[in-house]
Design a protein around this motif. Structure first.
Motif, mmCIF file in Angstrom:
data_model
loop_
_atom_site.group_PDB
_atom_site.id
_atom_site.type_symbol
_atom_site.label_atom_id
_atom_site.label_comp_id
_atom_site.label_asym_id
_atom_site.label_seq_id
_atom_site.Cartn_x
_atom_site.Cartn_y
_atom_site.Cartn_z
ATOM 1 N N LEU A 113 0.841 -1.196 0.000
ATOM 2 C CA LEU A 113 0.000 0.000 0.000
ATOM 3 C C LEU A 113 0.875 1.244 0.000
ATOM 4 O O LEU A 113 1.907 1.287 0.682
ATOM 5 N N SER A 114 0.453 2.250 -0.759
ATOM 6 C CA SER A 114 1.117 3.546 -0.675
ATOM 7 C C SER A 114 0.709 4.206 0.641
ATOM 8 O O SER A 114 -0.227 3.757 1.318
ATOM 9 N N ARG A 160 -0.820 6.985 1.095
ATOM 10 C CA ARG A 160 -2.191 7.477 0.982
ATOM 11 C C ARG A 160 -3.193 6.329 1.059
ATOM 12 O O ARG A 160 -4.222 6.425 1.734
ATOM 13 N N GLU A 161 -2.875 5.227 0.379
ATOM 14 C CA GLU A 161 -3.772 4.064 0.421
ATOM 15 C C GLU A 161 -3.880 3.520 1.845
ATOM 16 O O GLU A 161 -4.952 3.100 2.282
ATOM 17 N N TRP A 162 -2.763 3.517 2.569
ATOM 18 C CA TRP A 162 -2.773 3.056 3.966
ATOM 19 C C TRP A 162 -3.727 3.910 4.804
ATOM 20 O O TRP A 162 -4.540 3.393 5.568
ATOM 21 N N VAL A 198 -6.247 5.819 3.880
ATOM 22 C CA VAL A 198 -7.641 5.690 3.483
ATOM 23 C C VAL A 198 -8.206 4.330 3.886
ATOM 24 O O VAL A 198 -9.324 4.244 4.413
ATOM 25 N N TRP A 214 -2.363 15.083 3.591
ATOM 26 C CA TRP A 214 -3.059 15.429 2.366
ATOM 27 C C TRP A 214 -3.153 16.942 2.278
ATOM 28 O O TRP A 214 -3.447 17.627 3.240
ATOM 29 N N ALA A 258 -8.753 12.643 -7.084
ATOM 30 C CA ALA A 258 -7.659 11.979 -6.381
ATOM 31 C C ALA A 258 -8.203 10.923 -5.420
ATOM 32 O O ALA A 258 -7.638 9.833 -5.291
ATOM 33 N N ILE A 259 -9.305 11.241 -4.768
ATOM 34 C CA ILE A 259 -9.926 10.289 -3.860
ATOM 35 C C ILE A 259 -10.455 9.097 -4.636
ATOM 36 O O ILE A 259 -10.278 7.941 -4.244
ATOM 37 N N CYS A 307 -7.654 6.784 -5.668
ATOM 38 C CA CYS A 307 -7.170 6.015 -4.526
ATOM 39 C C CYS A 307 -8.144 4.893 -4.173
ATOM 40 O O CYS A 307 -7.733 3.754 -3.946
ATOM 41 N N ARG A 352 -7.985 2.009 -6.688
ATOM 42 C CA ARG A 352 -6.826 1.144 -6.485
ATOM 43 C C ARG A 352 -7.041 0.217 -5.289
ATOM 44 O O ARG A 352 -6.714 -0.965 -5.333
ATOM 45 N N LEU A 353 -7.590 0.782 -4.217
ATOM 46 C CA LEU A 353 -7.854 -0.029 -3.036
ATOM 47 C C LEU A 353 -8.882 -1.113 -3.324
ATOM 48 O O LEU A 353 -8.765 -2.251 -2.841
#
Length: 231
Positions: A150-151, A153-155, A157, A181, A189-190, A193, A196-197
């Motif tokens: 996870l990036s 940001r992904e972490w 979220v 952020w 952007a949200i 993300c 991807r998640l």
């Protein structure tokens, strides 16, 4: 699942307890709020269902005492009061959810199950749902104990959503999930993300649904099985 039901209306207490027990849950019933803090200290309950309009100390004061002693037991308030002020007071006082009387017993059961599921998903320094596990201290995520990349940001979220599994989360809330952020992060952007998640957590038997006009909902896929809780 063990529930403490605090309701001074004898007929309502009996019918509610019967409905909860039909789910093979253990239900203890009290007509007053005074014994509740001690009961929660001495026994392990998965959920407290608390009527606001009790004789003696009311539900608000009972809730205050419960939270003052450090109890994190999920609390579902029952109230005949439909004023917004009462609902806000209950939630700000530490309640996790509420139902306004009269209510459908099927809805009570669904809300009880959801509250306990969310509580079990968050245990100590871990978040769990189905085969997904997030180690908050080590900042590592796993699906069936296989590392999940996870990036940053992904972490942020995913942790924010997992702590609120079963509840709709607005984009505005997601945007505030990380102090890193930038201000005014774009909806796009949200969405990127989240997209991807969505692909990354699917192998865990989870789905991240878009609820049009409201936000996103993280939940188990139908038939994926019950969430695992760390003992």
């Amino acid at each position: 699942m063990r529930i403490l039901l605090v309701e001074d209306d004898e007929f309502l207490a009996e019918s509610t307890a019967r409905a909860l027990r039909s789910q093979s849950w253990v239900v203890d019933v009290s007509a007053r709020g005074e014994p509740v803090p001690l009961s929660l200290r001495e026994d392990r309950y998965d959920l407290l269902i608390l009527d606001i309009g009790l004789a003696g100390i009311d539900g608000f004061e009972t809730l205050r005492r419960v939270r003052a002693q450090g109890s994190t037991t999920p609390v579902l308030l029952l109230t005949a009061r439909d004023a917004v002020e009462d609902r806000v007071r209950g939630l700000e006082g530490g309640a996790d959810d509420y139902l306004v009387k009269p209510f459908a017993l099927s809805e009570l059961i669904a809300r009880a199950r959801a509250l306990v599921r969310r509580s079990q998903a968050r245990t100590g320094n871990e978040l769990r749902l189905s085969s997904l596990r997030m180690d908050l201290e080590a900042r590592r995520a796993y699906i069936a104990e296989e590392p999940l990349a996870l990036s940053a940001r992904e972490w942020d979220v995913l942790g924010f959503l997992l702590a609120r599994a079963g509840k709709v989360v607005a984009k505005e809330q997601i945007a505030s999930a990380s102090n890193g952020w930038e201000q005014g992060v774009s909806d796009n952007a949200i969405e990127v993300c989240v997209s991807r998640l969505r692909a990354k957590i699917e192998p865990a038997g989870l789905q991240l649904r878009t609820v049009r006009g409201l936000g996103y909902l993280l939940e188990e896929m139908p038939g994926a099985g019950a969430p695992a809780a760390k003992a």
